[in-house]
Design an enzyme around this catalytic site. Structure first.
Site, PDB file in Angstrom:
ATOM      1  N   TYR A 111     -18.983  -2.806 -25.270  1.00 24.35           N
ATOM      2  CA  TYR A 111     -19.703  -2.856 -23.990  1.00 24.35           C
ATOM      3  C   TYR A 111     -19.662  -4.272 -23.408  1.00 24.35           C
ATOM      4  O   TYR A 111     -19.508  -4.476 -22.222  1.00 24.35           O
ATOM      5  CB  TYR A 111     -21.155  -2.416 -24.204  1.00 24.35           C
ATOM      6  CG  TYR A 111     -21.898  -2.156 -22.906  1.00 24.35           C
ATOM      7  CD1 TYR A 111     -21.964  -0.873 -22.371  1.00 24.35           C
ATOM      8  CD2 TYR A 111     -22.520  -3.203 -22.215  1.00 24.35           C
ATOM      9  CE1 TYR A 111     -22.626  -0.628 -21.187  1.00 24.35           C
ATOM     10  CE2 TYR A 111     -23.186  -2.962 -21.024  1.00 24.35           C
ATOM     11  CZ  TYR A 111     -23.240  -1.678 -20.508  1.00 24.35           C
ATOM     12  OH  TYR A 111     -23.893  -1.438 -19.339  1.00 24.35           O
ATOM     13  N   PHE A 138      -8.408  -4.825   6.279  1.00 28.00           N
ATOM     14  CA  PHE A 138      -8.144  -3.443   5.861  1.00 28.00           C
ATOM     15  C   PHE A 138      -9.373  -2.569   6.173  1.00 28.00           C
ATOM     16  O   PHE A 138     -10.479  -3.078   6.303  1.00 28.00           O
ATOM     17  CB  PHE A 138      -7.809  -3.405   4.363  1.00 28.00           C
ATOM     18  CG  PHE A 138      -7.466  -2.023   3.902  1.00 28.00           C
ATOM     19  CD1 PHE A 138      -6.334  -1.388   4.385  1.00 28.00           C
ATOM     20  CD2 PHE A 138      -8.275  -1.344   3.013  1.00 28.00           C
ATOM     21  CE1 PHE A 138      -6.023  -0.093   3.986  1.00 28.00           C
ATOM     22  CE2 PHE A 138      -7.972  -0.046   2.605  1.00 28.00           C
ATOM     23  CZ  PHE A 138      -6.850   0.577   3.097  1.00 28.00           C
ATOM     24  N   ASP A 139      -9.173  -1.256   6.264  1.00 28.51           N
ATOM     25  CA  ASP A 139     -10.275  -0.394   6.738  1.00 28.51           C
ATOM     26  C   ASP A 139     -11.503  -0.381   5.823  1.00 28.51           C
ATOM     27  O   ASP A 139     -12.629  -0.390   6.308  1.00 28.51           O
ATOM     28  CB  ASP A 139      -9.786   1.032   7.063  1.00 28.51           C
ATOM     29  CG  ASP A 139      -9.171   1.747   5.885  1.00 28.51           C
ATOM     30  OD1 ASP A 139      -8.760   1.060   4.937  1.00 28.51           O
ATOM     31  OD2 ASP A 139      -9.081   2.983   5.917  1.00 28.51           O
ATOM     32  N   ASP A 141      -8.165 -11.372   0.391  1.00 32.95           N
ATOM     33  CA  ASP A 141      -8.040  -9.981  -0.010  1.00 32.95           C
ATOM     34  C   ASP A 141      -6.626  -9.891  -0.571  1.00 32.95           C
ATOM     35  O   ASP A 141      -5.648  -9.905   0.174  1.00 32.95           O
ATOM     36  CB  ASP A 141      -8.242  -9.066   1.202  1.00 32.95           C
ATOM     37  CG  ASP A 141      -7.995  -7.596   0.858  1.00 32.95           C
ATOM     38  OD1 ASP A 141      -7.450  -7.318  -0.230  1.00 32.95           O
ATOM     39  OD2 ASP A 141      -8.323  -6.728   1.684  1.00 32.95           O
ATOM     40  N   ALA A 164      -4.786  -7.725  -2.583  1.00 33.13           N
ATOM     41  CA  ALA A 164      -4.187  -6.509  -3.146  1.00 33.13           C
ATOM     42  C   ALA A 164      -2.681  -6.648  -3.398  1.00 33.13           C
ATOM     43  O   ALA A 164      -2.174  -6.204  -4.414  1.00 33.13           O
ATOM     44  CB  ALA A 164      -4.466  -5.331  -2.221  1.00 33.13           C
ATOM     45  N   LYS A 208      -2.594  -1.992  -6.734  1.00 31.36           N
ATOM     46  CA  LYS A 208      -1.330  -2.378  -6.077  1.00 31.36           C
ATOM     47  C   LYS A 208      -0.598  -3.363  -6.998  1.00 31.36           C
ATOM     48  O   LYS A 208       0.044  -2.953  -7.944  1.00 31.36           O
ATOM     49  CB  LYS A 208      -1.615  -3.003  -4.705  1.00 31.36           C
ATOM     50  CG  LYS A 208      -2.022  -1.999  -3.635  1.00 31.36           C
ATOM     51  CD  LYS A 208      -3.476  -1.739  -3.645  1.00 31.36           C
ATOM     52  CE  LYS A 208      -3.964  -0.984  -2.442  1.00 31.36           C
ATOM     53  NZ  LYS A 208      -5.380  -0.635  -2.561  1.00 31.36           N
ATOM     54  N   HIS A 254     -10.634   8.921   8.754  1.00 30.31           N
ATOM     55  CA  HIS A 254      -9.304   9.499   8.532  1.00 30.31           C
ATOM     56  C   HIS A 254      -9.189  10.234   7.197  1.00 30.31           C
ATOM     57  O   HIS A 254      -8.377  11.123   7.058  1.00 30.31           O
ATOM     58  CB  HIS A 254      -8.201   8.440   8.675  1.00 30.31           C
ATOM     59  CG  HIS A 254      -8.069   7.482   7.544  1.00 30.31           C
ATOM     60  ND1 HIS A 254      -9.051   6.599   7.205  1.00 30.31           N
ATOM     61  CD2 HIS A 254      -7.071   7.274   6.655  1.00 30.31           C
ATOM     62  CE1 HIS A 254      -8.648   5.888   6.158  1.00 30.31           C
ATOM     63  NE2 HIS A 254      -7.454   6.274   5.808  1.00 30.31           N
TER      64      HIS A 254
HETATM   65  N1  F0G Z   1      -7.551  -4.360   0.674  1.00 34.31           N
HETATM   66  C1  F0G Z   1      -6.348  -3.945   1.046  1.00 34.31           C
HETATM   67  C2  F0G Z   1      -5.430  -4.864   1.778  1.00 34.31           C
HETATM   68  C3  F0G Z   1      -5.955  -2.636   0.759  1.00 34.31           C
HETATM   69  O1  F0G Z   1      -4.750  -2.222   1.147  1.00 34.31           O
HETATM   70  C4  F0G Z   1      -6.843  -1.788   0.049  1.00 34.31           C
HETATM   71  C5  F0G Z   1      -6.482  -0.415  -0.270  1.00 34.31           C
HETATM   72  C6  F0G Z   1      -8.090  -2.285  -0.333  1.00 34.31           C
HETATM   73  C7  F0G Z   1      -8.419  -3.585  -0.003  1.00 34.31           C
HETATM   74  C8  F0G Z   1      -9.099  -1.443  -1.081  1.00 34.31           C
HETATM   75  O2  F0G Z   1      -8.709  -1.275  -2.390  1.00 34.31           O
HETATM   76  O3  F0G Z   1      -8.260   1.180  -2.645  1.00 34.31           O
HETATM   77  O4  F0G Z   1      -8.642  -0.284  -4.621  1.00 34.31           O
HETATM   78  O5  F0G Z   1     -10.504   0.286  -3.126  1.00 34.31           O
HETATM   79  N2  F0G Z   1      -5.505   0.173   0.217  1.00 34.31           N
HETATM   80  C9  F0G Z   1      -5.015   1.484  -0.104  1.00 34.31           C
HETATM   81  C10 F0G Z   1      -3.885   1.811   0.813  1.00 34.31           C
HETATM   82  C11 F0G Z   1      -6.053   2.537  -0.172  1.00 34.31           C
HETATM   83  O6  F0G Z   1      -3.434   2.982   0.780  1.00 34.31           O
HETATM   84  O7  F0G Z   1      -3.401   0.945   1.529  1.00 34.31           O
HETATM   85  P1  F0G Z   1      -9.047   0.061  -3.227  1.00 34.31           P
END
Ligand code: F0G
Length: 458
Positions: free
Chosen positions: A72, A124-125, A215, A217, A258, A450
């Site tokens: 843990y 990102f969204d 950010d 990813a 990613k 979406h």
């Molecule tokens: N930031 C970026 C630039 C992303 O592309 C994503 C996720 C996230 C944050 C959030 O990360 O999915 O691990 O919670 N992008 C995916 C996509 C969902 O299809 O582009 P997550």
């Protein structure tokens, strides 16, 4: 003759995928309310919905899974991950989370409050969602070149320094908790940010006392583009470039799905002990104890190996070449794509592809549905549906670009699959003038619509 590129791995295990008939696909789409997220994966032949969590792990990662430590607190798996993250990013503090948006939730719980503004390059969204749910605002300062798909600017993820300075001059310092640089910039097409731009953003932000967060990813793909495209960077290793990028930041959020090369996971890495301590409390509430944050020990072990593999040049070369291979094929067919081709996906300009579908009827979604009907390929709309409604006026927000994204999972498909995708799109392109109607919303949630929106044929 120059040798062609070939993948620096061979295939040890395969997963069956199945083709379907057009009639079956049309039926399934109706049942799915014309939302590709509602399809079953068994109804999809080639799945380009996302590159997130859909890649193939290596034998070394599968091996690491078996030696994960499920304690843990203070597991060996956490220690391994901590060492790797520190080696690659230089950040001393680490908080694992179950994925990227969870890292956003934890970090923004510490840093973002009502009426704040967070400038950046096309957030990102989920990032925007986590800002707006706190009644704060994301301000897009991406360079204008990013919105012209023909412009061959090598770093279309860059931040426009004038736009950024205007934000710094307009709002008081205590309303701007940080500037967020997304590497690569997903929303504008998987486009990279140059090291020069990151440095300039850092210098400008320092003058106003605003910290930088990343950010991250797709940071390794971003570093690859820096090595290939930026003056004076060719001789450096990917890992050296990554260290320099992160040296300009106070911290990062990461979606490990990613460039972590794993199927689930995320983390926050930080410089500042005070932020780390506050974020630790939120991690415990939302994710789990601070040495696992919602992940199994084995997940952290596999991630530690994945981060290392994803920052190796040979891997990145083959990864990015495959995406480029698909992009070049589409260009040969005259299909309008975002140029230069981005790191993780090919983005198709739906307004140019389907000029007869009205903007209110979601041309990029329409194109995604046509491609699925044609060949069982699933892409994703990066357009008006994704952009959501304005939180105040509740009007549709029409983004500058209406794109269909074909995201390529890492180490998963072959170039024969790329050829199949290209021909499928060519077939749709050849009948584009017959496509004049799009879709209408019958139901939608308040935000992030979406994923669950329901549509009908217009
Ligand atoms: N930031 C970026 C630039 C992303 O592309 C994503 C996720 C996230 C944050 C959030 O990360 O999915 O691990 O919670 N992008 C995916 C996509 C969902 O299809 O582009 P997550």
């Amino acid at each position: 003759m120059n040798l062609p590129y070939a993948e620096p791995y061979r295939i040890k295990m395969i997963e069956e995928i199945r083709q379907s008939t057009k009639e079956e696909r049309e039926e399934w789409l109706k049942k799915a309310n014309f939302n590709l997220f509602n399809l079953k994966s068994s109804q999809v032949f080639i799945d380009l919905l996302t590159d997130s969590g859909t890649g193939a792990m290596s034998d070394k990662q599968w091996g690491a899974l078996m030696t994960g430590d499920e304690s843990y607190a203070g597991s060996r798996s956490f220690e391994a991950l901590h060492n790797t993250v520190q080696k690659i990013t230089g950040f001393p503090y680490l908080l694992p989370t179950h994925q990227g948006r969870a890292a956003e939730n934890v970090l923004f719980s510490v840093l973002v409050k009502e009426d704040d503004v967070i400038p950046g390059n096309s957030h990102f969204d989920t990032t925007k969602g986590h800002i707006e749910i706190r009644k704060a605002h994301a301000i897009d300062c991406t360079i204008d070149e990013a919105f012209d798909i023909k412009n061959l600017h090598p770093f279309k993820g860059n931040i426009d320094l004038e736009k950024l300075e205007k934000v710094y001059q307009t709002y008081p310092k205590d309303k701007i908790p940080f500037c967020l640089i997304t590497i690569t910039c997903n929303t504008s097409g998987g486009q990279p940010v140059s090291i020069k731009n990151i440095k300039e953003v850092k210098e400008l932000s320092d003058r106003y006392g605003i910290p930088i967060y990343f950010d991250s990813a797709r940071y390794a793909e971003n570093a690859y583009f820096i090595k290939r495209r930026e003056e004076g960077q060719q001789h450096r290793s990917i890992k050296e470039i990554c260290r320099e990028i992160f040296s300009y930041g106070e911290g990062m959020t990461m979606s490990s799905k990613k460039d972590g090369l794993v199927n689930i996971g995320g983390f926050i890495a930080l410089n500042n002990e005070e932020v780390f301590q506050k974020a630790s409390n939120f991690t415990i509430i939302y994710e789990g104890f601070i040495t696992y944050g919602g992940l199994a020990g084995r997940d952290m072990s596999a991630l530690s190996v994945g981060l290392d593999e994803a920052t190796e040049l040979e891997y990145l070369e083959s990864r990015i070449s495959q995406v480029e291979y698909l992009g070049n094929k589409l260009m040969e067919f005259g299909i309008p794509v975002q140029k230069p081709i981005g790191g993780h996906a090919v983005f198709i300009d739906a307004l140019k592809f389907l000029p007869n579908v009205p903007r209110e009827e979601f041309p990029a979604q329409t194109l995604g549905l046509e491609l699925y009907k044609e060949a069982g390929i699933r892409g994703v709309e990066i357009g008006t549906l994704l952009a959501d409604r304005d939180p105040e006026t509740r009007e549709n927000r029409y983004p500058k670009l209406e794109l269909l994204r074909l995201a390529i999972p890492r180490r998963t498909y072959t170039n024969n699959h790329m050829d199949y995708i290209a021909v499928a799109l060519k077939n749709v392109f050849e009948r584009r003038n017959e496509i004049t109607k799009g879709y209408q919303i019958t139901w939608e949630p308040e935000i992030l619509r979406h994923f669950t929106v329901k549509l009908k044929e217009a």
